[in-house]
Motif scaffolding. Structure first.
Motif, PDB file in Angstrom:
ATOM      1  N   LEU A  71       0.733  -1.132   0.166  1.00 10.73           N
ATOM      2  CA  LEU A  71      -0.071  -0.148  -0.008  1.00 10.73           C
ATOM      3  C   LEU A  71       0.695   1.216  -0.218  1.00 10.73           C
ATOM      4  N   PHE A  78      -5.695   6.167  -3.322  1.00  7.66           N
ATOM      5  CA  PHE A  78      -4.630   4.967  -3.644  1.00  7.66           C
ATOM      6  C   PHE A  78      -4.314   5.451  -5.274  1.00  7.66           C
ATOM      7  N   GLN A  82      -8.009  -0.105  -5.773  1.00 11.82           N
ATOM      8  CA  GLN A  82      -7.665  -1.081  -4.666  1.00 11.82           C
ATOM      9  C   GLN A  82      -7.608  -2.515  -5.052  1.00 11.82           C
ATOM     10  N   THR A 147      -0.054   1.268   8.400  1.00 14.54           N
ATOM     11  CA  THR A 147      -1.293   1.498   8.173  1.00 14.54           C
ATOM     12  C   THR A 147      -2.044   2.454   8.359  1.00 14.54           C
ATOM     13  N   SER A 149      -6.101   4.563   7.877  1.00 21.07           N
ATOM     14  CA  SER A 149      -7.640   4.828   7.486  1.00 21.07           C
ATOM     15  C   SER A 149      -7.595   6.108   7.538  1.00 21.07           C
ATOM     16  N   PHE A 287     -10.022   4.107   0.599  1.00 18.73           N
ATOM     17  CA  PHE A 287      -9.889   2.900   1.073  1.00 18.73           C
ATOM     18  C   PHE A 287     -11.161   2.262   1.401  1.00 18.73           C
TER      19      PHE A 287
END
Length: 317
Positions: A71, A78, A82, A147, A149, A287
């Motif tokens: 990622l 992105f 995805q 990671t 969000s 995401f």
């Protein structure tokens, strides 16, 4: 936090509730006064032992899972769809990769319903929330350091729990949604990267109050419905969240849409036609991309449900 404060933004700690007071969380939910942090509240859950990486490998290592790998570590969207980051691999191999990958190329097994892998009894949410007849949903998030969000808003109340590892959470009130600068075609995802806030491009952010907490193992965070939240992992980590309660509805989103101006109205009209009437597929560069606002409005007019395909608890227990 230093970056946000250096930019002149107001950053406050999230209010703490006493985890020894069995009614503190329920009172906070009833009052809807804002988020609450209860450190150590879930220390006694079986998940605290059974969801350690070593135990996950021992108990579930041969299970095939679909994870996101390689990622991007920066940016709101992105660079690719995805699906291009999805890889099927044994759970044990993912756990090994999770511990080895650096924050530059994070990997994530995310948005997975708990009962699809684990025993739901490992995390006791039923005793924490009011019984109100609305659907609930519980998801697990397992990933490497780095990671993210990115800043977004959910339509239901949320218990976010840190089982293993550490994450930071930043929240902005639903009342300050204009300051969160949603995407014109998507009212639940923000254009702002809080790691590098651009106050020239997003000046209304200066008028909002940001709330911050660092989540450690055993901690529970209550996030009220609609509150914008940005979640980032400092270490490899395992988290679980639980959506519950009455969701925000069409009137709430129409009020927000009306306050945002012509660019948002035009994007909504376009997506109403393209992705609603014409049913053309939408890209998934957010995401776990929700449907566009226009598509959701189309669903609301056709079925009476603005969030028919966007409520994570639909069909869940």
């Amino acid at each position: 936090m230093s970056t946000l404060r250096a930019a002149g933004l107001r950053v406050r700690p999230i209010a703490r509730a006493d985890p020894e007071d069995p009614n503190a969380l329920r009172r906070g939910i009833a009052r809807r006064a804002g988020p609450l942090h209860l450190p150590g509240l879930i220390d006694g859950w079986p998940a605290g032992k059974l969801w350690q990486p070593e135990e996950l490998t021992k108990r579930h290592g041969t299970r095939r899972v679909t994870a996101l790998v390689g990622l991007p570590s920066t940016g709101v969207l992105f660079p690719q769809d995805q699906r291009n980051y999805e890889r099927e691999l044994p759970f044990g191999e993912f756990i090994e990769r999770m511990g080895a990958e650096g924050p530059e190329v994070p990997c994530y097994l995310a948005y997975q319903r708990v009962h699809e892998i684990f025993d739901p009894a490992d995390c006791d949410f039923a005793s924490l929330r009011p019984a109100d007849g609305h659907g609930t949903d519980t998801r697990v998030w397992i990933g490497s350091a780095g990671t993210r969000s990115m800043l977004h808003s959910d339509l239901k109340d949320n218990f976010f729990c840190q089982v293993w590892g550490e994450k930071s959470v930043i929240l902005i009130s639903w009342r300050d949604s204009r300051a969160a600068y949603p995407f014109p075609g998507n009212l639940v995802n923000s254009q702002i990267d809080l790691a590098e806030p651009d106050l020239v491009r997003f000046p209304r952010l200066r008028g909002a109050t940001l709330h911050h907490v660092r989540m450690r193992p055993g901690d529970l965070l209550y996030i009220p419905r609609g509150w914008w939240h940005d979640i980032r992992a400092h270490t490899p980590s395992v988290s679980v969240n639980h959506w519950f309660g009455e969701p925000l509805g069409l009137p709430d989103y129409l009020r927000l849409l009306g306050s945002l101006g012509p660019a948002y109205w035009g994007a909504t009209a376009r997506d109403f036609v393209v992705h609603g009437l014409l049913r053309r597929k939408e890209s998934t560069r957010f995401f776990f991309s929700p449907a566009s606002t226009g598509r959701r409005l189309y669903d609301a007019l056709r079925t009476g449900d603005f969030s028919r395909d966007n409520d994570p608890s639909t069909g869940a227990q």
